[in-house]
Motif scaffolding. Structure first.
Motif, PDB file in Angstrom:
ATOM      1  N   PHE A  27       0.848  -1.191   0.000  1.00 54.00           N
ATOM      2  CA  PHE A  27       0.000   0.000   0.000  1.00 54.00           C
ATOM      3  C   PHE A  27       0.880   1.236   0.000  1.00 54.00           C
ATOM      4  O   PHE A  27       2.055   1.185   0.359  1.00 54.00           O
ATOM      5  CB  PHE A  27      -0.913   0.016   1.239  1.00 54.00           C
ATOM      6  N   ASP A  28       0.292   2.343  -0.471  1.00 51.86           N
ATOM      7  CA  ASP A  28       0.991   3.614  -0.274  1.00 51.86           C
ATOM      8  C   ASP A  28       0.106   4.478   0.622  1.00 51.86           C
ATOM      9  O   ASP A  28      -0.952   4.066   1.050  1.00 51.86           O
ATOM     10  CB  ASP A  28       1.332   4.290  -1.603  1.00 51.86           C
ATOM     11  N   ASP A  29       0.583   5.659   0.911  1.00 57.96           N
ATOM     12  CA  ASP A  29      -0.122   6.440   1.924  1.00 57.96           C
ATOM     13  C   ASP A  29      -1.001   7.526   1.314  1.00 57.96           C
ATOM     14  O   ASP A  29      -1.128   8.614   1.837  1.00 57.96           O
ATOM     15  CB  ASP A  29       0.868   7.048   2.915  1.00 57.96           C
ATOM     16  N   THR A  30      -1.593   7.208   0.160  1.00 53.14           N
ATOM     17  CA  THR A  30      -2.420   8.244  -0.473  1.00 53.14           C
ATOM     18  C   THR A  30      -3.921   7.932  -0.432  1.00 53.14           C
ATOM     19  O   THR A  30      -4.735   8.801  -0.705  1.00 53.14           O
ATOM     20  CB  THR A  30      -2.019   8.444  -1.956  1.00 53.14           C
ATOM     21  N   THR A  31      -4.280   6.688  -0.073  1.00 49.07           N
ATOM     22  CA  THR A  31      -5.694   6.297  -0.125  1.00 49.07           C
ATOM     23  C   THR A  31      -6.572   7.252   0.672  1.00 49.07           C
ATOM     24  O   THR A  31      -7.678   7.605   0.251  1.00 49.07           O
ATOM     25  CB  THR A  31      -5.863   4.866   0.440  1.00 49.07           C
ATOM     26  N   LEU A  32      -6.098   7.658   1.831  1.00 45.97           N
ATOM     27  CA  LEU A  32      -6.913   8.529   2.695  1.00 45.97           C
ATOM     28  C   LEU A  32      -6.270   9.920   2.836  1.00 45.97           C
ATOM     29  O   LEU A  32      -6.554  10.630   3.805  1.00 45.97           O
ATOM     30  CB  LEU A  32      -7.061   7.898   4.085  1.00 45.97           C
ATOM     31  N   ALA A  33      -5.415  10.269   1.869  1.00 46.22           N
ATOM     32  CA  ALA A  33      -4.646  11.514   2.016  1.00 46.22           C
ATOM     33  C   ALA A  33      -5.552  12.690   2.368  1.00 46.22           C
ATOM     34  O   ALA A  33      -6.517  12.980   1.673  1.00 46.22           O
ATOM     35  CB  ALA A  33      -3.878  11.805   0.733  1.00 46.22           C
ATOM     36  N   GLY A  34      -5.240  13.308   3.474  1.00 44.91           N
ATOM     37  CA  GLY A  34      -5.970  14.506   3.896  1.00 44.91           C
ATOM     38  C   GLY A  34      -7.362  14.237   4.436  1.00 44.91           C
ATOM     39  O   GLY A  34      -8.109  15.178   4.720  1.00 44.91           O
ATOM     40  N   GLN A  35      -7.739  12.973   4.573  1.00 50.41           N
ATOM     41  CA  GLN A  35      -9.107  12.670   5.015  1.00 50.41           C
ATOM     42  C   GLN A  35      -9.134  12.160   6.460  1.00 50.41           C
ATOM     43  O   GLN A  35      -8.215  11.483   6.909  1.00 50.41           O
ATOM     44  CB  GLN A  35      -9.729  11.605   4.107  1.00 50.41           C
ATOM     45  N   GLY A  36     -10.225  12.477   7.119  1.00 53.52           N
ATOM     46  CA  GLY A  36     -10.360  12.071   8.514  1.00 53.52           C
ATOM     47  C   GLY A  36     -11.301  10.892   8.681  1.00 53.52           C
ATOM     48  O   GLY A  36     -12.261  10.734   7.933  1.00 53.52           O
ATOM     49  N   VAL A  37     -11.001  10.067   9.679  1.00 51.34           N
ATOM     50  CA  VAL A  37     -11.889   8.969  10.044  1.00 51.34           C
ATOM     51  C   VAL A  37     -12.276   9.180  11.513  1.00 51.34           C
ATOM     52  O   VAL A  37     -11.403   9.314  12.379  1.00 51.34           O
ATOM     53  CB  VAL A  37     -11.194   7.601   9.869  1.00 51.34           C
ATOM     54  N   ALA A  38     -13.579   9.258  11.777  1.00 50.84           N
ATOM     55  CA  ALA A  38     -14.056   9.402  13.155  1.00 50.84           C
ATOM     56  C   ALA A  38     -14.082   8.029  13.809  1.00 50.84           C
ATOM     57  O   ALA A  38     -14.678   7.099  13.267  1.00 50.84           O
ATOM     58  CB  ALA A  38     -15.452  10.007  13.155  1.00 50.84           C
ATOM     59  N   SER A  57      -3.594   6.104   9.635  1.00 54.89           N
ATOM     60  CA  SER A  57      -2.377   6.877   9.464  1.00 54.89           C
ATOM     61  C   SER A  57      -1.503   6.295   8.348  1.00 54.89           C
ATOM     62  O   SER A  57      -0.936   7.028   7.528  1.00 54.89           O
ATOM     63  CB  SER A  57      -1.672   6.916  10.816  1.00 54.89           C
ATOM     64  N   GLU A  58      -1.412   4.967   8.266  1.00 51.97           N
ATOM     65  CA  GLU A  58      -0.623   4.329   7.197  1.00 51.97           C
ATOM     66  C   GLU A  58      -1.148   4.691   5.813  1.00 51.97           C
ATOM     67  O   GLU A  58      -0.399   4.731   4.842  1.00 51.97           O
ATOM     68  CB  GLU A  58      -0.690   2.801   7.323  1.00 51.97           C
ATOM     69  N   LEU A  59      -2.445   4.937   5.734  1.00 51.81           N
ATOM     70  CA  LEU A  59      -3.053   5.251   4.435  1.00 51.81           C
ATOM     71  C   LEU A  59      -3.131   6.759   4.196  1.00 51.81           C
ATOM     72  O   LEU A  59      -3.801   7.220   3.278  1.00 51.81           O
ATOM     73  CB  LEU A  59      -4.447   4.607   4.339  1.00 51.81           C
ATOM     74  N   GLY A  60      -2.458   7.519   5.042  1.00 55.16           N
ATOM     75  CA  GLY A  60      -2.331   8.961   4.798  1.00 55.16           C
ATOM     76  C   GLY A  60      -3.423   9.809   5.408  1.00 55.16           C
ATOM     77  O   GLY A  60      -3.439  11.032   5.221  1.00 55.16           O
ATOM     78  N   GLY A  61      -4.334   9.195   6.140  1.00 50.99           N
ATOM     79  CA  GLY A  61      -5.414   9.971   6.748  1.00 50.99           C
ATOM     80  C   GLY A  61      -5.128  10.298   8.203  1.00 50.99           C
ATOM     81  O   GLY A  61      -4.034  10.063   8.706  1.00 50.99           O
ATOM     82  N   VAL A 288      -3.434 -10.229  16.545  1.00 49.68           N
ATOM     83  CA  VAL A 288      -3.351  -8.793  16.854  1.00 49.68           C
ATOM     84  C   VAL A 288      -2.700  -8.061  15.674  1.00 49.68           C
ATOM     85  O   VAL A 288      -3.202  -7.036  15.207  1.00 49.68           O
ATOM     86  CB  VAL A 288      -2.545  -8.547  18.152  1.00 49.68           C
ATOM     87  N   TYR A 289      -1.606  -8.615  15.175  1.00 47.57           N
ATOM     88  CA  TYR A 289      -0.910  -7.998  14.037  1.00 47.57           C
ATOM     89  C   TYR A 289      -1.880  -7.795  12.864  1.00 47.57           C
ATOM     90  O   TYR A 289      -1.913  -6.741  12.242  1.00 47.57           O
ATOM     91  CB  TYR A 289       0.254  -8.907  13.609  1.00 47.57           C
ATOM     92  N   HIS A 290      -2.686  -8.816  12.601  1.00 48.57           N
ATOM     93  CA  HIS A 290      -3.578  -8.744  11.436  1.00 48.57           C
ATOM     94  C   HIS A 290      -4.816  -7.875  11.673  1.00 48.57           C
ATOM     95  O   HIS A 290      -5.563  -7.608  10.729  1.00 48.57           O
ATOM     96  CB  HIS A 290      -3.959 -10.151  10.969  1.00 48.57           C
ATOM     97  N   ARG A 291      -5.037  -7.430  12.906  1.00 50.53           N
ATOM     98  CA  ARG A 291      -6.113  -6.456  13.112  1.00 50.53           C
ATOM     99  C   ARG A 291      -5.833  -5.200  12.271  1.00 50.53           C
ATOM    100  O   ARG A 291      -6.728  -4.592  11.700  1.00 50.53           O
ATOM    101  CB  ARG A 291      -6.235  -6.073  14.602  1.00 50.53           C
ATOM    102  N   ARG A 292      -4.569  -4.808  12.206  1.00 48.98           N
ATOM    103  CA  ARG A 292      -4.219  -3.621  11.424  1.00 48.98           C
ATOM    104  C   ARG A 292      -4.312  -3.913   9.926  1.00 48.98           C
ATOM    105  O   ARG A 292      -4.829  -3.106   9.166  1.00 48.98           O
ATOM    106  CB  ARG A 292      -2.813  -3.133  11.792  1.00 48.98           C
ATOM    107  N   SER A 293      -3.826  -5.104   9.505  1.00 47.87           N
ATOM    108  CA  SER A 293      -3.950  -5.461   8.078  1.00 47.87           C
ATOM    109  C   SER A 293      -5.417  -5.424   7.687  1.00 47.87           C
ATOM    110  O   SER A 293      -5.783  -4.907   6.625  1.00 47.87           O
ATOM    111  CB  SER A 293      -3.418  -6.867   7.805  1.00 47.87           C
ATOM    112  N   ALA A 294      -6.272  -6.011   8.546  1.00 48.09           N
ATOM    113  CA  ALA A 294      -7.709  -6.085   8.239  1.00 48.09           C
ATOM    114  C   ALA A 294      -8.305  -4.681   8.107  1.00 48.09           C
ATOM    115  O   ALA A 294      -9.085  -4.412   7.188  1.00 48.09           O
ATOM    116  CB  ALA A 294      -8.427  -6.876   9.327  1.00 48.09           C
ATOM    117  N   MET A 295      -7.926  -3.796   9.001  1.00 44.38           N
ATOM    118  CA  MET A 295      -8.461  -2.419   8.926  1.00 44.38           C
ATOM    119  C   MET A 295      -8.021  -1.741   7.641  1.00 44.38           C
ATOM    120  O   MET A 295      -8.793  -1.021   7.014  1.00 44.38           O
ATOM    121  CB  MET A 295      -7.996  -1.589  10.132  1.00 44.38           C
ATOM    122  N   ARG A 296      -6.778  -1.976   7.253  1.00 47.58           N
ATOM    123  CA  ARG A 296      -6.304  -1.399   5.986  1.00 47.58           C
ATOM    124  C   ARG A 296      -7.146  -1.920   4.836  1.00 47.58           C
ATOM    125  O   ARG A 296      -7.550  -1.162   3.949  1.00 47.58           O
ATOM    126  CB  ARG A 296      -4.835  -1.769   5.739  1.00 47.58           C
ATOM    127  N   GLY A 297      -7.421  -3.223   4.856  1.00 45.26           N
ATOM    128  CA  GLY A 297      -8.230  -3.821   3.791  1.00 45.26           C
ATOM    129  C   GLY A 297      -9.608  -3.177   3.717  1.00 45.26           C
ATOM    130  O   GLY A 297     -10.086  -2.832   2.631  1.00 45.26           O
TER     131      GLY A 297
END
Ligand code: CP
Ligand code: NVA
Length: 306
Positions: A27-38, A57-61, A288-297
């Motif tokens: 992945f790169d960090d542009t998917t959520l560039a400048g966007q917020g997630v509540a 944060s990894e996706l740029g948001g 636990v590690y894959h909780r973050r992978s899953a969220m990215r997905g």
């Protein structure tokens, strides 16, 4: 159309496949560039909050955290008005809520403008189930979730929100699922995340014998006996579920190379012993590690919306 991730049951097979793929793809960090997630949490959390914040944060948001103490869903103001407010500023709201029905209320109130992600409700924990599938695939099939077909998984203990999403996700992939619980704590039919009504080839078997459920399985899964909000029932639940503790002896009935899964937090000495949780069979830290992978997905899939 705005995409939501509220249960495993309501996501199509191709979309689920895409989410698993996006969870693991570079992945790169542009998917959520400048966007917020509540991030709205009506219940405590460590893993889910950490995974959500870091994935955004990894996706740029950027993520903004709201606790129930601050926003008071349906006490300080209605869930509808909370939703309408957040939709003015955020494209995505990820929420851990007491009552699953809040998701529908917010969808209606916001005219479906804001994507919703379920970070655990009383009936489902779908981002946990994604992480569980990724963990099993990493261990058994070199990361290929579609190759899990034919695996045998036993869930032992209180059949919770976690159990429901896990069972739906696994059955959809052709994994056989045995659930061992006393009758009162067993899975029930119906509801938004219903494992009794899943096509995909996996067989669901309910039993009141932990030994029977784990016999020759490839993985054993358990969760808390006392889910959040049920603390008053602690003493009763400890009595009722005592025969459903995952011990080394119980693991001895599973396949010799069986693995152990737990969504955490673990209540050592209740649903699981230290010996099992800390054994070489335990994959809990990969979960636990894959909780973050899953969220990215999930976040990347939402942003692919057509
Ligand atoms: N498994 C899980 O959802 O953990 P938290 O409650 O700490 O987020
Ligand atoms: N069944 C548990 C899961 C915690 C991650 C609960 O709802 O409290």
């Amino acid at each position: 159309m705005t995409r939501h991730f509220i249960t495993i049951a309501e996501v199509t097979d191709p979309d689920l496949e895409r989410i698993y793929q996006l969870a693991l793809d570079p992945f790169d960090d542009t998917t959520l560039a400048g966007q917020g997630v509540a991030l709205v949490f009506e219940r405590p959390s460590l893993r889910t909050r950490a995974a959500s914040s870091t994935a955004v944060s990894e996706l740029g948001g950027f993520a903004t955290f709201f606790s129930d103490d601050e926003i008071g869903l349906d006490t300080r103001e209605s869930a509808e008005d909370v939703g309408r407010t957040l939709a003015q500023m955020y494209a995505i709201c990820a929420a851990r809520i007491r009552h699953h029905g809040v998701f529908d209320r917010v969808r209606v109130a916001t005219g479906d403008r804001m994507s919703l992600i379920n970070l655990l409700s009383d009936v489902a924990h779908p981002t946990q189930a994604l992480a569980d599938v990724l963990t099993l695939a990493e261990h058994f099939t070199d990361g290929d979730v579609t190759a899990l077909r034919g695996l045998r998984v036993a869930y032992v203990g209180d059949a919770t929100n976690v159990t429901r999403s896990l069972a739906v996700a696994l059955l959809r992939l052709g994994v056989d699922v045995n659930v061992a619980a006393p009758a009162r704590y067993q899975l029930t039919r119906g509801g938004p995340e219903d494992p009794s009504n899943v096509s995909g080839g996996g067989a669901l078997r309910l039993t009141d014998s932990a030994v029977d459920a784990v016999r020759a399985v490839d993985a054993v899964y358990t969760d808390a006996w006392v889910s959040m909000g049920l603390e008053e029932e602690t003493a009763q639940r400890r009595r009722d579920l005592a025969e459903f503790r995952v011990t080394s002896e119980l693991m001895g009935h599973a396949d010799a190379s069986a693995v152990l899964l737990h969504c955490l937090p673990a209540h050592r000495g209740d649903e699981i012993t230290d010996e099992v949780l800390d054994s070489s069979a335990s994959l809990v830290w990969r979960q636990v590690y894959h909780r973050r992978s899953a969220m990215r997905g999930v976040l990347r899939w939402i942003k692919e919306e057509k």
